[in-house]
Structure formats: C-alpha cells, structure tokens
Scaffold this active site. Structure first.
Site, PDB file in Angstrom:
ATOM      1  N   THR A   1       7.832 -10.261  15.232  1.00 16.47           N
ATOM      2  CA  THR A   1       6.839 -10.052  16.295  1.00 16.47           C
ATOM      3  C   THR A   1       7.470 -10.404  17.636  1.00 16.47           C
ATOM      4  O   THR A   1       7.407  -9.619  18.598  1.00 16.47           O
ATOM      5  CB  THR A   1       5.581 -10.915  16.025  1.00 16.47           C
TER       6      THR A   1
ATOM      7  N   CYS B   1      -6.319  -6.274   8.368  1.00 18.75           N
ATOM      8  CA  CYS B   1      -7.453  -7.191   8.320  1.00 18.75           C
ATOM      9  C   CYS B   1      -7.473  -7.993   9.607  1.00 18.75           C
ATOM     10  O   CYS B   1      -6.497  -8.652   9.925  1.00 18.75           O
ATOM     11  CB  CYS B   1      -7.244  -8.157   7.155  1.00 18.75           C
TER      12      CYS B   1
ATOM     13  N   SER C   1      13.191  -9.394  10.210  1.00 22.25           N
ATOM     14  CA  SER C   1      12.493 -10.649   9.943  1.00 22.25           C
ATOM     15  C   SER C   1      13.006 -11.236   8.633  1.00 22.25           C
ATOM     16  O   SER C   1      13.229 -10.495   7.674  1.00 22.25           O
ATOM     17  CB  SER C   1      10.987 -10.373   9.841  1.00 22.25           C
TER      18      SER C   1
ATOM     19  N   ASN D   1       5.780   0.166   6.732  1.00 21.16           N
ATOM     20  CA  ASN D   1       5.446  -0.947   5.846  1.00 21.16           C
ATOM     21  C   ASN D   1       4.291  -0.635   4.901  1.00 21.16           C
ATOM     22  O   ASN D   1       4.148  -1.281   3.878  1.00 21.16           O
ATOM     23  CB  ASN D   1       5.134  -2.205   6.658  1.00 21.16           C
TER      24      ASN D   1
HETATM   25  N1  PMP Z   1       7.169  -5.203  11.994  1.00 18.39           N
HETATM   26  C1  PMP Z   1       6.801  -4.821  10.763  1.00 18.39           C
HETATM   27  C2  PMP Z   1       6.960  -3.396  10.363  1.00 18.39           C
HETATM   28  C3  PMP Z   1       6.251  -5.756   9.874  1.00 18.39           C
HETATM   29  O1  PMP Z   1       5.870  -5.356   8.657  1.00 18.39           O
HETATM   30  C4  PMP Z   1       6.100  -7.097  10.302  1.00 18.39           C
HETATM   31  C5  PMP Z   1       5.530  -8.156   9.383  1.00 18.39           C
HETATM   32  N2  PMP Z   1       4.314  -7.839   8.794  1.00 18.39           N
HETATM   33  C6  PMP Z   1       6.490  -7.429  11.605  1.00 18.39           C
HETATM   34  C7  PMP Z   1       7.030  -6.460  12.413  1.00 18.39           C
HETATM   35  C8  PMP Z   1       6.316  -8.826  12.134  1.00 18.39           C
HETATM   36  O2  PMP Z   1       7.217  -9.704  11.539  1.00 18.39           O
HETATM   37  P1  PMP Z   1       6.993 -11.301  11.606  1.00 18.39           P
HETATM   38  O3  PMP Z   1       6.054 -11.611  10.476  1.00 18.39           O
HETATM   39  O4  PMP Z   1       8.357 -11.869  11.400  1.00 18.39           O
HETATM   40  O5  PMP Z   1       6.442 -11.620  12.943  1.00 18.39           O
END
Ligand code: PMP
Length: 384
Positions: free
Chosen positions: A72, A325, A198, A150
């Site tokens: 993030t 969510c 990440s 994702n």
């Molecule tokens: N980008 C994608 C495509 C993700 O799936 C995620 C995590 N759900 C993130 C960014 C954010 O990663 P983090 O949990 O390390 O902040």
C-alpha cells in the site's frame, strides 16, 4: 474437529520458517543501519543482504529496491506527480486500470480530477486500444497496471502496456503483489519504471514491502520525508526484522517458484473440474486467459458471496469473496463489475487461492463443502 483448510493465500500466507528465523535473528541486533559503528554495520549488513535477495528474486539491481511498510505504501510512493524518464517532461496525470487494488484506485498523491480509468475486457484483461486512446491525450501520463489480478488471477499484457506507454513518453508502474513468487518477474527485462511487492504474500511478515525504481527514472517525490534512508526515497529507521524476513522469504520463493506453480496448477485443475462436476452451471472467471496458477474466482446462479463465505467457514474452509469488505458491508466486486458482470454476478464471486501447503485433501474438503452448500445456495433450476 477436523483441521481447518486455509484457501485464502492471495489475502496472506503463513510465515515461512526461514523468514521467521531471519526475523528472530534480526530482532536480536541492536544497531541502527545508519550508524557508522560496528553495531550499525551489523544491522546494515542484514539490510543489504535482504536487499540483494529481494532484488535477485525480481531480476533487479539491488540499488533499485526501496523498502516500505508494505505494498500500500509502495503504491502511494509510486503514484506521485512528477516522475519522468531522463529528458522527458514530468507526468501530470494518472491512468489506472479498472481492476487495480484499492491502494492504486485511490490514486496515491494525484488529485481526483487527474485520475483516469482504463477499462478491461470481459475476461478481465486491460483493453490496450482504449488505454492507447487515453494515452494519446496530453500531457504524458503515469500508467498503473497490475501484473496479475488478485481476484481473478488474470495476467495482464505488461510487455504491450510498456510499449504503448513508452511510445507516449509516459511512465509505467506495475503492482506485482499477487504475481510475486507465482510467475517469473524480471524487472530489468520488463522495462517498467516502478514496481510494487509485498512480503506477506510470499511467506514473509506483514507490514513490509518494497518499491523497485528504475535507475533512469527521475522526479519521483518521496511520500515520507525526513532522514536520508533508502537513498532519500523513504525516510525513517528501517524495519530491520521485517526486511530480514522479507529477504529470506524472497530467496525461498525464488528457489521454489516453478515447483510451487506446478503444485498449485495441478490442484487447481482438480478443484475447477470438481466445482463444475458438482454444479454444472459454475462460472469460472477469466478461465480462458492466462491466470496465476493458484487462483480461482467462481460463482454459480443465485450464489451470494457473503453467505457462501460464511457457509464455507462453518465447514472449516477459509475462502474469500471477490468483493471488497468495508465497514462490515460487502460491496459487489469492482473487478467483476469492470469485466461487465451484472450486479448479481458481481456479488457472487468466491475466490479460492492455493499455496505451498495446500494438499489434495484440502481440495477434496473444499469440494465436499461446495457439494453441501450448493444444495441450498445455488438456484435450483440452474443446477445440473
Ligand atoms: N496490491 C495488491 C494487488 C494487493 O493484493 C495488496 C494486498 N491485498 C496490496 C497491493 C497491498 O499490500 P499490503 O497488504 O502490503 O499493503
């Protein structure tokens, strides 16, 4: 009580033992990596070893790696006005694909009226012609397209996106979070400018990630200012234990990637055949395009994701809804909506994502649960 079955590896993964050991060892080190004395040098060595491991796992030079508190933050750091390639004007607008993670859709540090959205087709793949039309406007844009989605796992045509962006003097950011450790990533060959990853999606600890920044990218403003850590790109004393764990996880992920992908793909095939055998009208999203080997997003007529996720949970199976969510309210999936799914389908996506500990028995358990749940949750006249 039968053991629980965890099939939500795209949300997060268990910590790999190698990562745990590296975290524990780094926690024992007192030095600040910025200090010049022996203690500082010891800490700096841990930092640099992890940087080498993360870089190697992504086909990147170590000095392109900027450690952040997660993807993030990496995305917010990536999405700032001003970056440009040497000799090019700074970007002043942002184009994001419609299926990006919320941290990209939010636009980072761009003003709302400077953000445009590039649509995807029905298979969840970015529409290159529409992207090129958006790029044709002036001024040059920063473009953010993820390497794989994702929710659906659909792999995006990054080489084509890079070509289009380069031709229009833009800058390209790739969110590689879901793809990391599952498909080959080579930052140098990819020729992207910025890339986010990440640790907790590859068996590292939560709260640590990285942004890769190509050497000839200029003008990327730090989001956190103060100290000169990470070559001035990210101020603040480094999360040494997290970084050490990330490095260890990245090394294992790189070594095991092909075996892991094969393992997941075989189990996923079994899962998808089983889902359709139980309910003939099962829809698997992005089924006909290249996908991450571990991800299935499916639905069936009448299925409500929130009810199904709870149903699976009560059967001991952890899966997730394709929907985001927020504050206790399940929203229709923005990814499925962008793919043209009506509100009914967009509310029905169930994501099953596999990992290195997933077994054939786990898949059998998930299918048993699906057989039980489908009887009540899937609209009868559509059932086969
Ligand atoms: N980008 C994608 C495509 C993700 O799936 C995620 C995590 N759900 C993130 C960014 C954010 O990663 P983090 O949990 O390390 O902040």
């Amino acid at each position: 009580m039968p053991q629980r079955v965890y099939l939500d590896w795209n949300a997060t993964t268990p910590l790999r033992p190698e990562a745990r050991d590296a975290v524990m060892a780094a926690l024992e080190v007192c030095g600040n990596p910025s200090s010049v004395h022996g203690e500082g040098r010891r800490a700096r060595k841990i930092l640099q070893d992890a940087r080498l491991a993360v870089a190697a796992s992504l086909g990147a030079e170590p000095d392109t790696v900027v450690f952040t508190s997660g993807a993030t933050e990496a995305n917010v750091l990536a999405l700032g006005p001003g970056p440009h390639r040497t000799g090019m004007p700074p970007v002043q607008r942002l184009i994001v694909s419609a299926i990006e993670h919320s941290s990209v859709l939010a636009g980072g540090r761009f003003a709302r009226d400077r953000i445009e959205t590039a649509p995807v087709d029905r298979a969840g793949v970015v529409d290159l012609a529409r992207l090129d039309r958006l790029l044709a406007d002036q001024p040059p844009a920063l473009v953010s397209v993820m390497l794989a989605n994702n929710e659906t796992g659909a792999i995006q045509p990054i080489p084509d996106v890079v070509k289009l962006v380069r031709a229009r003097n833009g800058v390209i950011h790739v969110d590689a979070v879901p793809a990391f450790g599952k498909i080959d990533i080579n930052f140098k060959k990819m020729d992207a400018d910025i890339l986010s990853v990440s640790a907790h999606k590859i068996g590292g600890p939560k709260g640590i990630g990285a942004l890769l920044v190509a050497k000839d990218l200029r003008g990327l403003e730090p989001a956190l200012t103060g100290g000169g850590q990470e070559k001035g790109r990210r101020a603040g004393t480094e999360n040494l234990a997290g970084i050490a764990g990330f490095g260890a996880a990245a090394a294992v992920a790189a070594t095991n990637r092909e075996r892991f992908a094969g393992h997941c793909e075989a189990l996923r095939r079994r899962l998808e055949i089983g889902l359709k055998r139980i309910v003939g009208s099962t829809i698997i999203f992005s089924e006909d395009v290249p996908r991450l080997p571990n991800t299935t997003l499916f639905t069936a007529p009448g299925l409500r994701a929130e009810t199904a996720v709870i149903g699976f949970d009560l059967e001991g199976i952890a899966v997730s809804s394709g929907s985001a969510c927020s504050s206790g309210k399940v929203q229709p999936s923005h990814v499925l909506a962008a793919m043209g799914a009506g509100p009914d389908l967009a509310r029905g996506g169930i994501r099953v994502s596999l990992g290195w500990e997933t077994t054939e028995n786990d898949i059998n358990r998930a299918l048993e649960a699906w057989r039980k749940l489908a009887g009540t949750l899937v609209r009868k006249n559509d059932e086969t």
